[in-house]
Design a protein around this motif. Structure first.
Motif: not given
Length: 169
Positions: A110-124
């Motif tokens: 489940e760590h991939w979820m937070d990791r992938s979200i952390s790579l995104l900018g503010d607007q998605v």
């Protein structure tokens, strides 16, 4: 011509101030839509949920083919890919391995979820190809691939994305 019309109409609709969603049976429409969103939202991140990388610069003589849907996005936006389990060797040079989450690496982790979200900018901008789901759940796609996401983990993930980021489309 389709690309130009889709981009122009999306640009027009973006002026309405509404939250826009687009549905298409053919992933190539995403190219014009994402281009319009990227111009409206500088620094846009694209979150692609898909079985396929779709990173070819050109396919069957066209840069507007469904196999090219994320190539331009990867050049103009920050692209994070989730659920990928199929790609052509020619796409590897365009793949940002640090921002690609392959399905076999996601399984049981489940760590991939937070990791992938952390790579995104503010607007998605969120792009969901239904073949991100396992064919047992979504068998009627044109290009099914075994080993896709299950329904509830996908919903959990989307909830986290909407909670932590400003999803613009």
């Amino acid at each position: 011509k389709v690309y130009e019309r889709v981009k122009a109409r999306t640009t027009e609709l973006l002026g309405s101030g509404k939250f826009l969603t687009f549905f298409g049976g053919e992933h190539s429409i995403s190219i014009g839509i994402i281009d319009a969103f990227a111009r409206q939202h500088p620094g846009l991140s694209v979150l692609q949920l898909d079985a396929h990388a779709d990173l070819r610069p050109s396919y069957l003589g066209s840069e507007f083919n469904h196999a090219c849907a994320m190539h331009r996005a990867s050049r103009e936006c920050q692209l994070v890919q989730v659920g990928i389990r199929s790609m052509d060797v020619s796409e590897e040079e365009w793949l940002d391995r640090d921002k690609c989450f392959f399905a076999h690496e996601m399984a049981g982790n489940e760590h991939w979820m937070d990791r992938s979200i952390s790579l995104l900018g503010d607007q998605v901008y969120l792009s969901i190809d239904l073949d991100v789901l396992d064919p047992a759940i979504m068998p009627a796609t044109g290009t099914p691939e075994p080993g896709g996401m299950d329904w509830y983990p996908l919903l959990t993930y989307l909830g986290k994305v909407f909670e932590k980021k400003n999803v613009v489309g």
